[in-house]
Motif scaffolding. Structure first.
Motif, mmCIF file in Angstrom:
data_model
loop_
_atom_site.group_PDB
_atom_site.id
_atom_site.type_symbol
_atom_site.label_atom_id
_atom_site.label_comp_id
_atom_site.label_asym_id
_atom_site.label_seq_id
_atom_site.Cartn_x
_atom_site.Cartn_y
_atom_site.Cartn_z
ATOM 1 N N ARG A 38 -18.812 -4.097 -46.949
ATOM 2 C CA ARG A 38 -18.721 -5.034 -48.062
ATOM 3 C C ARG A 38 -19.060 -4.305 -49.373
ATOM 4 N NH1 ARG A 38 -21.934 -8.760 -46.412
ATOM 5 N NH2 ARG A 38 -20.381 -10.309 -45.801
ATOM 6 N N ARG A 58 -11.687 -16.969 -61.518
ATOM 7 C CA ARG A 58 -12.043 -17.113 -60.106
ATOM 8 C C ARG A 58 -10.860 -17.642 -59.306
ATOM 9 N NH1 ARG A 58 -13.077 -21.218 -56.800
ATOM 10 N NH2 ARG A 58 -14.432 -20.827 -54.992
ATOM 11 N N ARG A 116 -8.225 -15.528 -56.352
ATOM 12 C CA ARG A 116 -8.061 -16.025 -54.983
ATOM 13 C C ARG A 116 -6.676 -16.617 -54.754
ATOM 14 N NH1 ARG A 116 -12.039 -17.154 -51.652
ATOM 15 N NH2 ARG A 116 -11.106 -19.155 -51.070
ATOM 16 N N ARG A 131 -8.287 -14.328 -48.305
ATOM 17 C CA ARG A 131 -9.404 -15.198 -48.688
ATOM 18 C C ARG A 131 -10.559 -15.120 -47.712
ATOM 19 N NH1 ARG A 131 -6.178 -20.712 -50.656
ATOM 20 N NH2 ARG A 131 -5.521 -19.891 -52.707
ATOM 21 N N ASP A 132 -10.272 -14.796 -46.449
ATOM 22 C CA ASP A 132 -11.359 -14.622 -45.485
ATOM 23 C C ASP A 132 -12.185 -13.373 -45.769
ATOM 24 O OD1 ASP A 132 -10.683 -16.924 -44.140
ATOM 25 O OD2 ASP A 132 -9.408 -15.903 -42.679
ATOM 26 N N ASP A 154 -14.412 -12.887 -51.441
ATOM 27 C CA ASP A 154 -15.121 -14.055 -51.961
ATOM 28 C C ASP A 154 -15.342 -13.872 -53.457
ATOM 29 O OD1 ASP A 154 -15.339 -15.309 -49.477
ATOM 30 O OD2 ASP A 154 -17.164 -14.203 -48.981
ATOM 31 N N ILE A 187 -17.303 -16.027 -56.335
ATOM 32 C CA ILE A 187 -18.202 -17.161 -56.525
ATOM 33 C C ILE A 187 -18.669 -17.163 -57.975
ATOM 34 C CG2 ILE A 187 -20.347 -18.261 -55.786
ATOM 35 C CD1 ILE A 187 -20.041 -16.816 -53.118
ATOM 36 N N SER A 245 -17.105 -10.268 -53.887
ATOM 37 C CA SER A 245 -17.458 -9.606 -52.631
ATOM 38 C C SER A 245 -16.171 -9.330 -51.853
ATOM 39 C CB SER A 245 -18.416 -10.477 -51.803
ATOM 40 O OG SER A 245 -18.654 -9.902 -50.534
#
Length: 387
Positions: A55, A96, A100, A145-146, A149, A151, A162
């Motif tokens: 990560r 954001r 995504r 998307r899995d 991330d 946020i 992330s």
């Protein structure tokens, strides 16, 4: 002897008894079958087969030159009186959603980041990798998307990014590319904001300038046609000349009247003064004619000239006001410019973030044990109710 043993019913029943005993043992110990065996299978996969996932994390804020509004207090939040979002906060939320979206996946491909190749890296276990070498857009987006991330925290206006990948360099590469895409998105927003803010003001200023230049050309053509730079000044000079001629005529007429009372009408002095009076009167009439009595008189030109000068003054004021509004729009657009500040740059991970085999195995064991206990109590309750 051998044939007798082969046909012996007792000897032939031994394997059947052993198979039945295994089934009976499984039925006699369902906890082993339903809890221990799945846990062992999961542990085998997690400890020996599952690929390591790294990560890379980054944090950034979207800021502008104008100060951000203060967040609502705790009492205001309880009462539902939250402060309005600033342009930076609104754009942070839009970034954001953009990072995504399908657009971000497509833009990553344009930046040279091949997500399919990264998530189908050789040596990756089949359960973790992207299965299809040519996935559909929706499948790739779900997988993306899995593993990515984004946020946004409205309290401190920080966006946390992330990215997980099967190689540390790939995770860092994707995170850096996403930061670059976010910055491009903000720049595009700034360009749209600048164009929208200045389009109206620039058009108004240009129209005022064109109008002023047109009136100035008309005024120049009028002066060239009439051969008079300033009919107003010419008229003022003519008026002063008329006043002087009138004063001269009045003095000459008074002198003539006095001489006629003292001298003979045929006196040379009287005749000379009478000639002066006539000349002064003719000069006065000529001056008046130049002002008003002729087609090319000053009065005829003065009306058109004054109208052009009035239009010029109004156009100049409109142009000055338009230029002031344009400068204000430029200042406002400059103050509303947004930019991304990377609080934390994407790191190169050294330790895998996933899988966590020991913790995951314990969670599976605990979850299956709880589910087994609940099921056992339900079955026991049903049996007790039937009995």
């Amino acid at each position: 002897m051998t044939r007798t043993d082969a046909n012996d019913p007792i000897a032939g029943a031994a394997p059947k008894d052993r198979s039945v005993s295994l089934f009976d043992r499984a039925r006699a110990h369902p906890f082993i079958l339903l809890v221990i065996v799945p846990t062992l299978v999961a542990a085998l996969y997690l400890f020996t087969i599952a690929s390591a996932q790294y990560r890379s994390e980054a944090q950034f804020v979207v800021r502008g030159l104008e100060p951000q509004p203060a967040p609502a207090s705790g009492v205001g939040q309880l009462l539902g009186l939250s402060a309005s979002l600033s342009p930076g906060q609104q754009e942070a939320q839009s970034i954001r959603e953009y990072l995504r979206s399908h657009d971000a996946v497509r833009a990553l491909r344009g930046e040279g980041v091949d997500l399919v190749a990264i998530y189908r890296r050789p040596g990756t276990d089949p359960l973790s990798r992207l299965w299809s070498p040519a996935p559909r857009a929706e499948t790739l987006l779900d997988f993306y998307r899995d593993h990515v991330d984004v946020i946004y925290d409205p309290d401190d206006n920080i966006t946390r990014l992330s990215v997980r990948a099967f190689d540390p360099a790939d995770a860092q590469r994707i995170a850096r590319a996403l930061l670059a895409l976010g910055e491009k998105r903000v720049n595009a927003y700034n360009a749209r904001l600048f164009d929208a803010s200045l389009r109206v003001a620039s058009g108004e200023s240009q129209r005022a300038q064109d109008e002023l230049e047109s009136i100035q050309r008309q005024l120049g053509g009028f002066r060239e046609r009439e051969r008079d730079l300033d009919p107003a000044a010419t008229g003022a000079g003519g008026a002063r000349q008329i006043e002087e001629q009138q004063a001269r005529l009045d003095r000459a007429a008074a002198t003539l009247a006095d001489m006629r009372g003292k001298l003979s009408p045929n006196s040379p002095q009287v005749r000379a003064m009478a000639a002066q009076v006539a000349a002064a009167s003719a000069a006065l009439e000529a001056a008046r004619a130049r002002q008003t009595g002729q087609p090319e008189a000053v009065a005829g030109r003065l009306g058109e000239y004054e109208e052009l000068r009035l239009q010029q003054e109004f156009a100049a004021k409109r142009y000055e006001a338009a230029r002031a509004r344009l400068e204000q729009a430029r200042t406002r657009a400059a103050n509303e410019q947004l930019f991304i500040v990377a609080v934390v740059e994407p790191n190169l991970p050294e330790k895998p973030a996933l899988p966590k085999p020991l913790r995951t195995t314990l969670l599976i064991l605990i979850g299956l044990s709880v589910a087994y206990g609940i099921g056992w109590m339900l079955i026991a309750g049903v049996r007790e109710h039937r009995s």
